[in-house]
Design an enzyme around this catalytic site. Structure first.
Site, PDB file in Angstrom:
ATOM      1  N   LYS A 188       0.856  -1.196   0.000  1.00  0.00           N
ATOM      2  CA  LYS A 188       0.000   0.000   0.000  1.00  0.00           C
ATOM      3  C   LYS A 188       0.891   1.245   0.000  1.00  0.00           C
ATOM      4  O   LYS A 188       1.516   1.576   0.998  1.00  0.00           O
ATOM      5  CB  LYS A 188      -0.905   0.048   1.238  1.00  0.00           C
ATOM      6  CG  LYS A 188      -1.938   1.167   1.101  1.00  0.00           C
ATOM      7  CD  LYS A 188      -2.476   1.690   2.405  1.00  0.00           C
ATOM      8  CE  LYS A 188      -1.650   2.753   3.047  1.00  0.00           C
ATOM      9  NZ  LYS A 188      -1.541   4.028   2.315  1.00  0.00           N
ATOM     10  N   GLY A 242       7.404   5.165   8.029  1.00  0.00           N
ATOM     11  CA  GLY A 242       6.568   6.343   8.236  1.00  0.00           C
ATOM     12  C   GLY A 242       6.823   6.925   9.608  1.00  0.00           C
ATOM     13  O   GLY A 242       7.891   6.743  10.192  1.00  0.00           O
ATOM     14  N   GLU A 245       4.089   7.953  15.316  1.00  0.00           N
ATOM     15  CA  GLU A 245       2.697   7.906  15.794  1.00  0.00           C
ATOM     16  C   GLU A 245       1.885   6.894  14.984  1.00  0.00           C
ATOM     17  O   GLU A 245       1.020   6.199  15.514  1.00  0.00           O
ATOM     18  CB  GLU A 245       2.044   9.294  15.693  1.00  0.00           C
ATOM     19  CG  GLU A 245       2.234  10.144  16.934  1.00  0.00           C
ATOM     20  CD  GLU A 245       2.030   9.377  18.241  1.00  0.00           C
ATOM     21  OE1 GLU A 245       0.972   8.752  18.429  1.00  0.00           O
ATOM     22  OE2 GLU A 245       2.961   9.386  19.081  1.00  0.00           O
ATOM     23  N   GLU A 264      10.479   1.392  10.115  1.00  0.00           N
ATOM     24  CA  GLU A 264      11.502   2.399   9.798  1.00  0.00           C
ATOM     25  C   GLU A 264      10.853   3.756  10.047  1.00  0.00           C
ATOM     26  O   GLU A 264       9.992   4.174   9.279  1.00  0.00           O
ATOM     27  CB  GLU A 264      11.926   2.294   8.321  1.00  0.00           C
ATOM     28  CG  GLU A 264      12.665   1.027   7.971  1.00  0.00           C
ATOM     29  CD  GLU A 264      14.046   0.962   8.586  1.00  0.00           C
ATOM     30  OE1 GLU A 264      14.544   2.002   9.073  1.00  0.00           O
ATOM     31  OE2 GLU A 264      14.620  -0.132   8.605  1.00  0.00           O
ATOM     32  N   CYS A 298      14.238  10.961   6.378  1.00  0.00           N
ATOM     33  CA  CYS A 298      14.412  10.517   7.767  1.00  0.00           C
ATOM     34  C   CYS A 298      15.872  10.599   8.187  1.00  0.00           C
ATOM     35  O   CYS A 298      16.180  10.700   9.358  1.00  0.00           O
ATOM     36  CB  CYS A 298      13.914   9.086   7.900  1.00  0.00           C
ATOM     37  SG  CYS A 298      14.693   8.002   6.696  1.00  0.00           S
ATOM     38  N   GLU A 399      10.902  16.413  14.404  1.00  0.00           N
ATOM     39  CA  GLU A 399      11.159  16.201  12.982  1.00  0.00           C
ATOM     40  C   GLU A 399      10.338  17.202  12.180  1.00  0.00           C
ATOM     41  O   GLU A 399       9.114  17.115  12.130  1.00  0.00           O
ATOM     42  CB  GLU A 399      10.764  14.760  12.625  1.00  0.00           C
ATOM     43  CG  GLU A 399      11.490  14.239  11.428  1.00  0.00           C
ATOM     44  CD  GLU A 399      11.094  12.813  11.074  1.00  0.00           C
ATOM     45  OE1 GLU A 399      10.008  12.349  11.475  1.00  0.00           O
ATOM     46  OE2 GLU A 399      11.881  12.157  10.380  1.00  0.00           O
TER      47      GLU A 399
HETATM   48  P1  NAD Z   1       2.864   8.452   7.811  1.00  0.00           P
HETATM   49  O1  NAD Z   1       3.170   7.640   9.011  1.00  0.00           O
HETATM   50  O2  NAD Z   1       1.920   9.577   7.927  1.00  0.00           O
HETATM   51  O3  NAD Z   1       2.312   7.547   6.626  1.00  0.00           O
HETATM   52  C1  NAD Z   1       3.010   6.433   6.184  1.00  0.00           C
HETATM   53  C2  NAD Z   1       2.043   5.418   5.638  1.00  0.00           C
HETATM   54  O4  NAD Z   1       1.212   4.955   6.695  1.00  0.00           O
HETATM   55  C3  NAD Z   1       1.109   5.930   4.549  1.00  0.00           C
HETATM   56  O5  NAD Z   1       1.008   4.933   3.559  1.00  0.00           O
HETATM   57  C4  NAD Z   1      -0.206   6.102   5.278  1.00  0.00           C
HETATM   58  O6  NAD Z   1      -1.333   5.964   4.445  1.00  0.00           O
HETATM   59  C5  NAD Z   1      -0.143   4.965   6.276  1.00  0.00           C
HETATM   60  N1  NAD Z   1      -0.976   5.128   7.471  1.00  0.00           N
HETATM   61  C6  NAD Z   1      -1.306   6.277   8.098  1.00  0.00           C
HETATM   62  N2  NAD Z   1      -2.073   6.010   9.173  1.00  0.00           N
HETATM   63  C7  NAD Z   1      -2.233   4.665   9.222  1.00  0.00           C
HETATM   64  C8  NAD Z   1      -2.909   3.781  10.106  1.00  0.00           C
HETATM   65  N3  NAD Z   1      -3.591   4.239  11.176  1.00  0.00           N
HETATM   66  N4  NAD Z   1      -2.849   2.457   9.867  1.00  0.00           N
HETATM   67  C9  NAD Z   1      -2.159   1.983   8.812  1.00  0.00           C
HETATM   68  N5  NAD Z   1      -1.514   2.777   7.932  1.00  0.00           N
HETATM   69  C10 NAD Z   1      -1.530   4.105   8.139  1.00  0.00           C
HETATM   70  O7  NAD Z   1       4.288   8.926   7.290  1.00  0.00           O
HETATM   71  P2  NAD Z   1       4.600   9.895   6.103  1.00  0.00           P
HETATM   72  O8  NAD Z   1       4.244  11.268   6.566  1.00  0.00           O
HETATM   73  O9  NAD Z   1       4.027   9.370   4.839  1.00  0.00           O
HETATM   74  O10 NAD Z   1       6.177   9.736   5.976  1.00  0.00           O
HETATM   75  C11 NAD Z   1       7.066  10.541   6.647  1.00  0.00           C
HETATM   76  C12 NAD Z   1       7.665   9.804   7.839  1.00  0.00           C
HETATM   77  O11 NAD Z   1       8.347   8.630   7.387  1.00  0.00           O
HETATM   78  C13 NAD Z   1       8.705  10.624   8.542  1.00  0.00           C
HETATM   79  O12 NAD Z   1       8.526  10.513   9.926  1.00  0.00           O
HETATM   80  C14 NAD Z   1      10.008   9.976   8.119  1.00  0.00           C
HETATM   81  O13 NAD Z   1      11.083  10.185   9.000  1.00  0.00           O
HETATM   82  C15 NAD Z   1       9.625   8.552   7.995  1.00  0.00           C
HETATM   83  N6  NAD Z   1      10.574   7.846   7.126  1.00  0.00           N
HETATM   84  C16 NAD Z   1      11.449   6.949   7.687  1.00  0.00           C
HETATM   85  C17 NAD Z   1      12.358   6.281   6.897  1.00  0.00           C
HETATM   86  C18 NAD Z   1      13.335   5.309   7.488  1.00  0.00           C
HETATM   87  O14 NAD Z   1      13.906   4.532   6.734  1.00  0.00           O
HETATM   88  N7  NAD Z   1      13.547   5.306   8.779  1.00  0.00           N
HETATM   89  C19 NAD Z   1      12.368   6.490   5.525  1.00  0.00           C
HETATM   90  C20 NAD Z   1      11.459   7.392   4.979  1.00  0.00           C
HETATM   91  C21 NAD Z   1      10.553   8.049   5.809  1.00  0.00           C
END
Ligand code: NAD
Length: 505
Positions: A188, A242, A245, A264, A298, A399
Site C-alpha cells: 500500500k 513512516g 505515531e 523504519e 528521515c 522532525e
Molecule cells: P505516515 O506515518 O503519515 O504515513 C506512512 C504510511 O502509513 C502511509 O502509507 C499512510 O497511508 C499509512 N498510514 C497512516 N495512518 C495509518 C494507520 N492508522 N494504519 C495503517 N496505515 C496508516 O508517514 P509519512 O508522513 O508518509 O512519511 C514521513 C515519515 O516517514 C517521517 O517521519 C520519516 O522520517 C519517515 N521515514 C522513515 C524512513 C526510514 O527509513 N527510517 C524512511 C522514509 C521516511
C-alpha cells in the site's frame, strides 16, 4: 511498460487516469474505494486520478497473496525466485527515467535526485536476488542420538505500508528481501504518491511473477487500506516506513493478531563538525544532508553541531551556500531542490520557522515560501538556516521534514556526544574529524543505527539501515534485512526412535 506509465517530461497537461488496483495478477476496479486525486506539488494541480481500495479490496488482495504463498510460489525453487527477481531488476533498470519522472511528478522531489536514487534500485533487487538461496540453516551437534537442524522459512503474507517521501525506495527495501525470502506481498503506497507503486506492479507482471505474489492496493491510512492491512488476521507481518505515531497506531490495531513488525521511523540526526575537520568537505555534506529531498528525509542531518572555533565560519558558509541552491520546477534537470510534497508539509515547515524565531534562534538564511513566476502555485520553501540554536529548542528536537538546518555550537567531545544522544531518535549520525582516535571514540558512543565518519548518507544494498530508540525496529538492507522476512524452525529427529516411559516405575 504500459503506455500510461511512460515519461512525462513536463508539468501540466491532461490529467492521467489510473483506474485499477493490481490484485491476484489482474487489474481490477476497487470494490469499496474510489479515486484519489494526486497533486503535482510543483503546480498545486491534480496531475493524476488513481484508484484506491478499502477493506474489501484488502481482503481480496490478502486472499490472493495467501493463495500464492501456499500454492504456486511455494513450489518455486529459491534459485528460480532469484532469476525472476533479476529479470524484474533488469526491467526496472531499463525504466529508470520513466520511474524517476513519475516519482518527481507525484512527490515533487527534484528529477536529478530521483534519477540518482532510482538509478540504484536495480542493484538492490539484484543483491536481494543473490540472497534468495543463501538463507540456509544450521546443523546443531547434540550427541544425544538426535539430529537437530534449523530451517529458515518465509514469514508468509507481508503487508507493506510506505510513506510519500521516498515511495520507490521504501518499496524496494521491502520487496527485495520479502520476495527473496519467499513471502508474498500486499503493498500500500501513501495516498499522496500512489502512482509509482502501480508502475512497479506492471513490471512484476512483465517479469512473470505468478498471480498474487505481489498485489498493489493504493489507499488511505487511518480508516482505509492501511488500517485494514494492519488489523487483518491473514497478514503475518507488517513492514512499515513512516511516522512513529502511525507505527504506534498500527501496533494497537494489530495487537489482536500478534503479527510481526519492522518499523523504519523518523530521525533528528546529529551531524557533528569538529574543528579539526576538513571544513570544506564537511560543509558539502552538511548542507546537502540538510536540504536533500527538500528536507523530507528521515536521515537528514538537521541538527548540525559545530565546535566553537569554526562555528562562525560554518554559519557564514551555510548561509552563503543556501543562496546558491536552485529551487525550481522539479522536472527541470537543472533544479537542485523542488517543492515540499504537499501544502500541508509546506505549512508545517513555515510554522517551524516561526517556532525557531520565537525560541530565540537566529534566522540567517531562507525561511520563506517561494511563489514568484512559475513557482506561484507550488509548495516551494527556501533552504533555511538557523544559527544560535540549542538542543532543547523544538527545531532541534522535532522532525520538521522541511529544509531547515539548526546550527548548534558545542565546546568539546564530551558535550558533542551528550548532545548527539539527547534525542528521542536514533536513526543516523555523522561526524567530521581528522583525528582517527576521535572518529572511533565518538562513533562508538553515539546511539544510532548508522554512523558516518567523514561522509554522510552513504546507504547501499549492503549496508544495514534502521533505527535505535524511537527510530524503529529491525533493519533494512544488508544480509540483516532477510531476518525480517524469515522465521526459524528447529527440527529434532531421534536417530533411535526410542522414548522412555516416564510412568514405568
Ligand atoms: P505516515 O506515518 O503519515 O504515513 C506512512 C504510511 O502509513 C502511509 O502509507 C499512510 O497511508 C499509512 N498510514 C497512516 N495512518 C495509518 C494507520 N492508522 N494504519 C495503517 N496505515 C496508516 O508517514 P509519512 O508522513 O508518509 O512519511 C514521513 C515519515 O516517514 C517521517 O517521519 C520519516 O522520517 C519517515 N521515514 C522513515 C524512513 C526510514 O527509513 N527510517 C524512511 C522514509 C521516511
Amino acid at each position: 511498460m504500459n503506455q500510461q506509465f511512460s515519461a512525462i517530461q513536463r508539468h501540466g497537461g491532461p490529467v492521467e487516469e489510473y483506474p485499477n488496483l493490481y490484485i491476484g495478477g489482474s487489474w481490477v476496479a476497487p470494490q469499496d474505494g474510489g479515486m484519489i486525486e494526486s497533486i503535482d506539488p510543483a503546480t498545486g494541480a491534480v496531475w493524476a486520478r488513481v484508484a484506491y481500495g478499502g477493506k474489501a479490496d484488502v481482503d481480496r488482495a490478502v486472499a490472493a497473496a495467501r493463495e500464492a504463498f501456499e500454492g504456486e510460489w511455494s513450489r518455486i525453487a529459491p534459485h528460480e525466485r532469484a532469476a525472476m527477481l533479476r529479470k524484474f531488476a533488469d526491467l526496472y533498470a531499463a525504466k529508470v527515467e520513466d520511474l524517476a519522472q513519475l516519482e518527481t511528478r507525484d512527490s515533487g522531489r527534484a528529477l536529478r535526485e530521483t534519477r540518482a536514487d532510482i538509478g540504484m534500485h536495480a542493484q538492490y533487487y539484484h543483491w536481494f536476488a543473490s540472497l534468495a538461496d543463501k538463507h540456509d540453516g544450521r546443523s546443531i551437534p547434540m550427541g544425544d542420538a538426535v539430529h537437530v537442524f534449523t530451517s529458515r522459512l518465509p514469514v508468509g503474507v507481508v503487508g507493506m505500508i510506505c510513506p510519500w517521501n521516498v515511495p520507490l525506495m521504501s518499496a524496494c527495501w521491502k520487496l527485495g528481501p520479502a520476495l527473496a525470502a519467499g513471502c508474498t506481498v500486499v503493498l500500500k503506497p501513501a495516498e499522496q504518491t500512489p502512482v509509482t507503486a502501480l508502475a512497479l506492479a506492471r513490471l512484476f507482471e512483465e517479469a512473470g511473477f505468478p498471480a498474487g505474489v505481489v498485489n498493489v492496493v493504493p489507499g488511505y491510512g487511518r480508516g482505509g487500506a492501511g488500517e485494514a492491512l494492519a488489523e487483518h488476521e491473514g497478514v503475518d507481518k507488517i513492514a512499515f516506513t513512516g511516522e512513529g505515531e502511525t507505527a504506534r497506531a498500527i501496533l494497537r490495531t494489530g495487537a489482536q493478531s500478534l503479527k510481526k513488525y519492522t518499523f523504519e521511523l523518523g530521525g533528528k540526526s546529529p551531524h557533528i563538525l569538529f574543528a579539526d575537520a576538513d571544513v570544506e568537505q564537511a560543509l558539502n555534506a552538511a548542507t546537502n544532508s540538510a536540504w536533500t529531498l527538500c528536507g523530507q528525509s528521515c536521515a537528514l542531518g538537521s541538527r548540525v553541531m559545530v565546535q566553537r572555533p569554526i562555528y562562525d565560519q560554518v554559519v557564514e558558509a551555510f548561509a552563503a551556500r543556501a543562496a546558491k541552491v536552485r529551487v525550481g520546477l522539479p522536472l527541470d534537470p537543472a533544479t537542485h531542490m523542488g517543492p515540499q510534497s504537499s501544502a500541508e508539509q509546506m505549512e508545517k515547515t513555515l510554522r517551524y520557522v516561526q517556532i525557531g524565531r520565537e525560541e530565540g534562534a537566529e534566522l540567517v538564511a531562507g525561511g520563506n515560501r517561494l511563489d514568484a513566476g512559475a513557482l506561484s502555485n507550488g509548495y516551494f520553501v527556501e533552504p533555511t538556516v538557523f544559527a544560535g540554536a540549542r538542543n532543547d529548542m523544538r527545531i532541534a528536537r522535532e522532525e520538521i521534514f522541511g529544509p531547515v538546518a539548526a546550527l548548534i555550537p558545542f565546546d568539546d567531545e564530551e558535550e558533542a556526544v551528550a548532545l548527539a544522544n539527547d534525542t528521542a531518535y536514533g536513526l543516523t549520525a555523522g561526524l567530521w574529524t581528522r583525528d582517527v582516535g576521535r572518529a572511533h571514540r565518538v562513533s562508538a558512543r553515539i546511539r544510532a543505527g548508522i554512523v558516518w565518519v567523514n561522509t554522510y548518507r552513504y546507504i547501499r544494498w549492503t549496508t544495514p539501515y534502521g533505527g535505535f530508540k524511537a527510530s524503529g525496529w529491525g533493519r533494512e538492507n544488508g544480509v540483516e534485512a532477510m531476518d525480517a522476512y524469515l522465521d526459524t524452525r528447529t527440527t529434532v529427529i531421534s536417530t533411535t526412535g526410542k522414548f522412555p516411559d516416564a510412568y514405568a516405575d
